[in-house]
Design an enzyme around this catalytic site. Structure first.
Site, PDB file in Angstrom:
ATOM      1  N   THR A   8       0.831  -1.199   0.000  1.00 55.34           N
ATOM      2  CA  THR A   8       0.000   0.000   0.000  1.00 55.34           C
ATOM      3  C   THR A   8       0.864   1.247   0.000  1.00 55.34           C
ATOM      4  O   THR A   8       2.009   1.208   0.455  1.00 55.34           O
ATOM      5  CB  THR A   8      -0.944   0.032   1.224  1.00 55.34           C
ATOM      6  OG1 THR A   8      -1.909   1.075   1.061  1.00 55.34           O
ATOM      7  CG2 THR A   8      -0.182   0.254   2.519  1.00 55.34           C
ATOM      8  N   LYS A  13      -3.852   3.650   6.073  1.00 55.56           N
ATOM      9  CA  LYS A  13      -3.725   2.213   6.327  1.00 55.56           C
ATOM     10  C   LYS A  13      -2.367   1.889   6.950  1.00 55.56           C
ATOM     11  O   LYS A  13      -2.275   1.131   7.910  1.00 55.56           O
ATOM     12  CB  LYS A  13      -3.855   1.413   5.029  1.00 55.56           C
ATOM     13  CG  LYS A  13      -5.245   1.179   4.545  1.00 55.56           C
ATOM     14  CD  LYS A  13      -5.177   0.231   3.352  1.00 55.56           C
ATOM     15  CE  LYS A  13      -6.533  -0.038   2.756  1.00 55.56           C
ATOM     16  NZ  LYS A  13      -6.433  -1.019   1.652  1.00 55.56           N
ATOM     17  N   ASP A  69      -7.263  -6.259   1.393  1.00 56.37           N
ATOM     18  CA  ASP A  69      -8.385  -5.636   0.719  1.00 56.37           C
ATOM     19  C   ASP A  69      -9.464  -5.499   1.769  1.00 56.37           C
ATOM     20  O   ASP A  69      -9.683  -6.404   2.581  1.00 56.37           O
ATOM     21  CB  ASP A  69      -8.872  -6.444  -0.479  1.00 56.37           C
ATOM     22  CG  ASP A  69      -9.781  -5.612  -1.373  1.00 56.37           C
ATOM     23  OD1 ASP A  69      -9.609  -4.380  -1.438  1.00 56.37           O
ATOM     24  OD2 ASP A  69     -10.669  -6.195  -2.017  1.00 56.37           O
ATOM     25  N   SER A  70     -10.080  -4.354   1.777  1.00 53.36           N
ATOM     26  CA  SER A  70     -11.086  -4.037   2.776  1.00 53.36           C
ATOM     27  C   SER A  70     -12.276  -3.408   2.099  1.00 53.36           C
ATOM     28  O   SER A  70     -12.148  -2.830   1.017  1.00 53.36           O
ATOM     29  CB  SER A  70     -10.544  -3.028   3.794  1.00 53.36           C
ATOM     30  OG  SER A  70      -9.392  -3.512   4.423  1.00 53.36           O
ATOM     31  N   TYR A 150     -15.428   5.317   4.551  1.00 55.24           N
ATOM     32  CA  TYR A 150     -16.822   5.383   5.001  1.00 55.24           C
ATOM     33  C   TYR A 150     -16.958   5.614   6.508  1.00 55.24           C
ATOM     34  O   TYR A 150     -18.059   5.550   7.049  1.00 55.24           O
ATOM     35  CB  TYR A 150     -17.558   4.089   4.624  1.00 55.24           C
ATOM     36  CG  TYR A 150     -17.669   3.874   3.131  1.00 55.24           C
ATOM     37  CD1 TYR A 150     -18.689   4.456   2.391  1.00 55.24           C
ATOM     38  CD2 TYR A 150     -16.726   3.093   2.461  1.00 55.24           C
ATOM     39  CE1 TYR A 150     -18.785   4.249   1.020  1.00 55.24           C
ATOM     40  CE2 TYR A 150     -16.821   2.882   1.093  1.00 55.24           C
ATOM     41  CZ  TYR A 150     -17.848   3.463   0.379  1.00 55.24           C
ATOM     42  OH  TYR A 150     -17.946   3.275  -0.974  1.00 55.24           O
ATOM     43  N   ASP A 151     -15.850   5.891   7.186  1.00 54.00           N
ATOM     44  CA  ASP A 151     -15.863   6.070   8.644  1.00 54.00           C
ATOM     45  C   ASP A 151     -16.927   7.061   9.144  1.00 54.00           C
ATOM     46  O   ASP A 151     -17.530   6.822  10.186  1.00 54.00           O
ATOM     47  CB  ASP A 151     -14.483   6.492   9.156  1.00 54.00           C
ATOM     48  CG  ASP A 151     -13.466   5.361   9.124  1.00 54.00           C
ATOM     49  OD1 ASP A 151     -13.837   4.220   8.766  1.00 54.00           O
ATOM     50  OD2 ASP A 151     -12.296   5.612   9.453  1.00 54.00           O
ATOM     51  N   LYS A 171     -10.353   3.550  17.518  1.00 55.65           N
ATOM     52  CA  LYS A 171     -10.693   2.788  16.315  1.00 55.65           C
ATOM     53  C   LYS A 171      -9.765   1.586  16.161  1.00 55.65           C
ATOM     54  O   LYS A 171     -10.219   0.478  15.855  1.00 55.65           O
ATOM     55  CB  LYS A 171     -10.612   3.691  15.079  1.00 55.65           C
ATOM     56  CG  LYS A 171     -10.952   2.955  13.803  1.00 55.65           C
ATOM     57  CD  LYS A 171     -10.777   3.820  12.574  1.00 55.65           C
ATOM     58  CE  LYS A 171     -10.923   2.996  11.311  1.00 55.65           C
ATOM     59  NZ  LYS A 171     -10.565   3.720  10.109  1.00 55.65           N
TER      60      LYS A 171
END
Length: 191
Positions: A8, A13, A69-70, A150-151, A171
């Protein structure tokens, strides 16, 4: 000390993973190995996309590495945006992606969703997978300024704040990525 390349250049991340793993291992980014390639993500599952990343690095550089991948899976949208989470609106503009999710959900009372991460690790000529997920709800408007993706519209079950309203430490203690990275770190400690 074991060095691994994380497939990445996403600073968020990378920061999350390094915070979770701590000083136990050296985690390098693609930038650290001068890789500016656009690694393909053409799989239909999180597992396939994560493995594509590690396969790419192993084949090109021969390094120990891991890729992830998330994505966000929303029950009322049949699991969308899923593997297309980063480009759901046809672009990588997260504001547009969030707008599309909220538009598609409308006033649907079923707001249940989950964030999911799959990590593919290539180490000692073997491939391993680690998964993490967290259940929650999609709210109707953005809240919070921290986090990414999208947090601002995701509240994890058992909480009343979005991921974007939580500190990084809060988090990282409960997120899908934290769960998967925790499993990865536990495995690595046995190597």
């Amino acid at each position: 000390m074991l060095e691994l390349v994380f497939a990445t250049n996403n600073a968020h991340k990378l920061e999350e993973v390094r915070a979770i793993v701590g000083d136990a291992f050296v985690i390098k980014s693609l930038n650290d190995i001068d890789c500016q390639d656009d690694i393909p993500e053409t799989g239909e599952t999180f597992e396939e996309n994560a493995q594509q990343k590690t396969d790419y690095l192993v084949n090109k550089y021969g390094l120990y590495c891991f890729g992830d991948d998330s994505g966000l899976e929303i029950d009322a949208l049949n699991g969308e945006p899923g593997v297309y989470s980063a480009r759901y609106s046809g672009s990588r503009d997260m504001e547009k992606n969030i707008d599309l999710v909220l538009e598609k959900l409308g006033d649907n009372p079923n707001r249940s969703a989950r964030f999911k991460t799959v990590i593919s690790l290539y180490l000692n000529e073997q491939q391993h997978f680690f998964e993490g997920s967290i259940e929650g709800q999609i709210i109707k408007e953005r809240r919070g300024v921290d986090g990414f993706g999208y947090d601002p519209i995701f509240i994890p079950d058992g909480y009343n704040t979005t991921f974007a309203e939580m500190s990084a430490q809060e988090k990282n203690a409960i997120s899908h990525r934290a769960i998967a990275v925790g499993k990865l770190a536990q495995y690595l400690k046995t190597k």
